[in-house]
Scaffold this active site. Structure first.
Site, PDB file in Angstrom:
ATOM      1  N   ASP A  10      41.141  33.139  45.409  1.00 36.21           N
ATOM      2  CA  ASP A  10      42.095  33.958  46.152  1.00 36.21           C
ATOM      3  C   ASP A  10      41.434  35.170  46.826  1.00 36.21           C
ATOM      4  OD1 ASP A  10      43.143  32.586  43.790  1.00 36.21           O
ATOM      5  OD2 ASP A  10      45.095  33.322  44.405  1.00 36.21           O
ATOM      6  N   GLU A  41      46.025  33.020  50.154  1.00 37.30           N
ATOM      7  CA  GLU A  41      47.425  33.426  50.051  1.00 37.30           C
ATOM      8  C   GLU A  41      47.623  34.927  49.850  1.00 37.30           C
ATOM      9  OE1 GLU A  41      50.119  32.615  47.106  1.00 37.30           O
ATOM     10  OE2 GLU A  41      48.954  33.501  45.507  1.00 37.30           O
ATOM     11  N   ASN A  42      46.554  35.672  49.546  1.00 36.96           N
ATOM     12  CA  ASN A  42      46.660  37.125  49.410  1.00 36.96           C
ATOM     13  C   ASN A  42      45.837  37.859  50.465  1.00 36.96           C
ATOM     14  OD1 ASN A  42      48.211  37.381  46.763  1.00 36.96           O
ATOM     15  ND2 ASN A  42      46.508  36.093  46.130  1.00 36.96           N
ATOM     16  N   HIS A  70      52.781  32.944  47.353  1.00 37.39           N
ATOM     17  CA  HIS A  70      52.942  34.011  48.345  1.00 37.39           C
ATOM     18  C   HIS A  70      52.822  33.504  49.783  1.00 37.39           C
ATOM     19  CE1 HIS A  70      53.248  37.265  45.496  1.00 37.39           C
ATOM     20  NE2 HIS A  70      52.124  36.913  44.906  1.00 37.39           N
ATOM     21  N   HIS A 179      45.480  31.611  41.336  1.00 39.41           N
ATOM     22  CA  HIS A 179      46.658  32.455  41.109  1.00 39.41           C
ATOM     23  C   HIS A 179      46.418  33.585  40.135  1.00 39.41           C
ATOM     24  CE1 HIS A 179      50.815  33.740  40.914  1.00 39.41           C
ATOM     25  NE2 HIS A 179      50.844  33.535  39.608  1.00 39.41           N
ATOM     26  N   HIS A 181      43.517  35.044  39.293  1.00 46.96           N
ATOM     27  CA  HIS A 181      42.496  35.953  39.832  1.00 46.96           C
ATOM     28  C   HIS A 181      41.354  36.276  38.878  1.00 46.96           C
ATOM     29  CE1 HIS A 181      44.988  37.828  43.371  1.00 46.96           C
ATOM     30  NE2 HIS A 181      45.278  36.543  43.173  1.00 46.96           N
TER      31      HIS A 181
END
Length: 266
Positions: A10, A41-42, A70, A179, A181
């Site tokens: 991520d 996604e982040n 997200h 997800h 991290h």
């Protein structure tokens, strides 16, 4: 013939993007990557991804972008998704959801499928069963002649990720979790030939709480009052994995962790 896949976990905000752009060419050369997959996604301020950032990823050498819960946080992405087959949203969203949950990419060493799944334990929104749909999709791809299948399993609990690994062992080539991290040290090849790791980790601030400024997160935990969680800054830790796959059988030959610290902003 052996295919090498580079996967980066991520990417969180501008620091994560900057580190990715700076280091990706060297990482691809170091590992001889034939395919590069990045979870984005982040990437936009720590929540979601925009079309502009997605195009930047592609222009910098990313072949496929995966996402997760997200994915819809940046509303301008929704109308763009049907036109971006290499930017994935979870396969187990409802059938009429915009975008794609799987894509087959042509490489010099053959076709590779990249699939995105999202877990259902302690994570929103409620989705279709990823165990059933993921297996069906992997078998469909194999029947169509695609032997190499990479899965990003975006989920909250390690148990759901491990279970999905065994669910797809012998049907897919690799499954790496995202997800949470935090990179895990359980990279292995399962008995059926699936390369597995519970979480790839993130590409984001190393002095942070999952990429967010420590002070805001501490205020929330200590007081339970609302608090802002701005993206933290440098230094940046880039985490991920490299998977090697036998293209004749689709079985993984190995998986190694990538964990690099970059102290200074370029």
């Amino acid at each position: 013939m052996t295919l090498t896949i580079l996967f980066v976990g991520d990417v969180v905000g501008e620091p994560g993007r900057t580190a990715l752009y700076r280091e990706l060419p060297a990482l691809k050369e170091e590992f001889g990557a034939d395919l590069t997959i990045v979870n984005g996604e982040n990437a936009a301020g720590g929540r979601g991804i925009t079309p502009k950032i997605a195009l930047e990823f592609f222009s910098r050498g990313v072949d496929v972008i995966t996402t997760g819960d997200h994915v819809w946080d940046q509303p301008d992405l929704i109308p763009w998704m049907p036109h971006a087959p290499r930017l994935l949203r979870p396969l187990n969203y409802q059938a009429d959801t915009p975008g794609f949950g799987c894509v087959v990419v042509e490489t010099p060493k053959g076709n590779v499928a990249v699939m995105q799944l999202q877990g259902r334990s302690f994570i929103q929104p409620p989705l279709e069963n990823p165990f059933i749909l993921g297996e069906e999709e992997a078998l469909r791809l194999r029947r169509g002649g695609v032997t190499a299948i990479f899965v990003d399993m975006h989920a909250e609990t390690s148990s759901e990720k491990v279970a999905m690994g065994y669910n797809l062992d012998g049907k897919a080539s690799a499954l790496i979790g995202t997800h949470t991290h935090v990179q895990t040290a359980d990279n292995m090849v399962m008995p059926g030939g699936l390369a597995y790791m519970t979480d790839a980790g993130m590409c984001g601030s190393a002095v942070s709480v999952l990429g967010r400024d420590v002070r805001g997160v501490l205020r929330r935990f200590r007081s339970t009052l609302p608090a802002k969680f701005p993206v933290a800054g440098w230094p940046v830790r880039l985490c991920g994995a490299v998977v090697s796959v036998d293209m004749e059988t689709g079985r993984a030959l190995g998986i190694v962790r990538v964990n690099r610290m970059y102290a200074e902003r370029p």
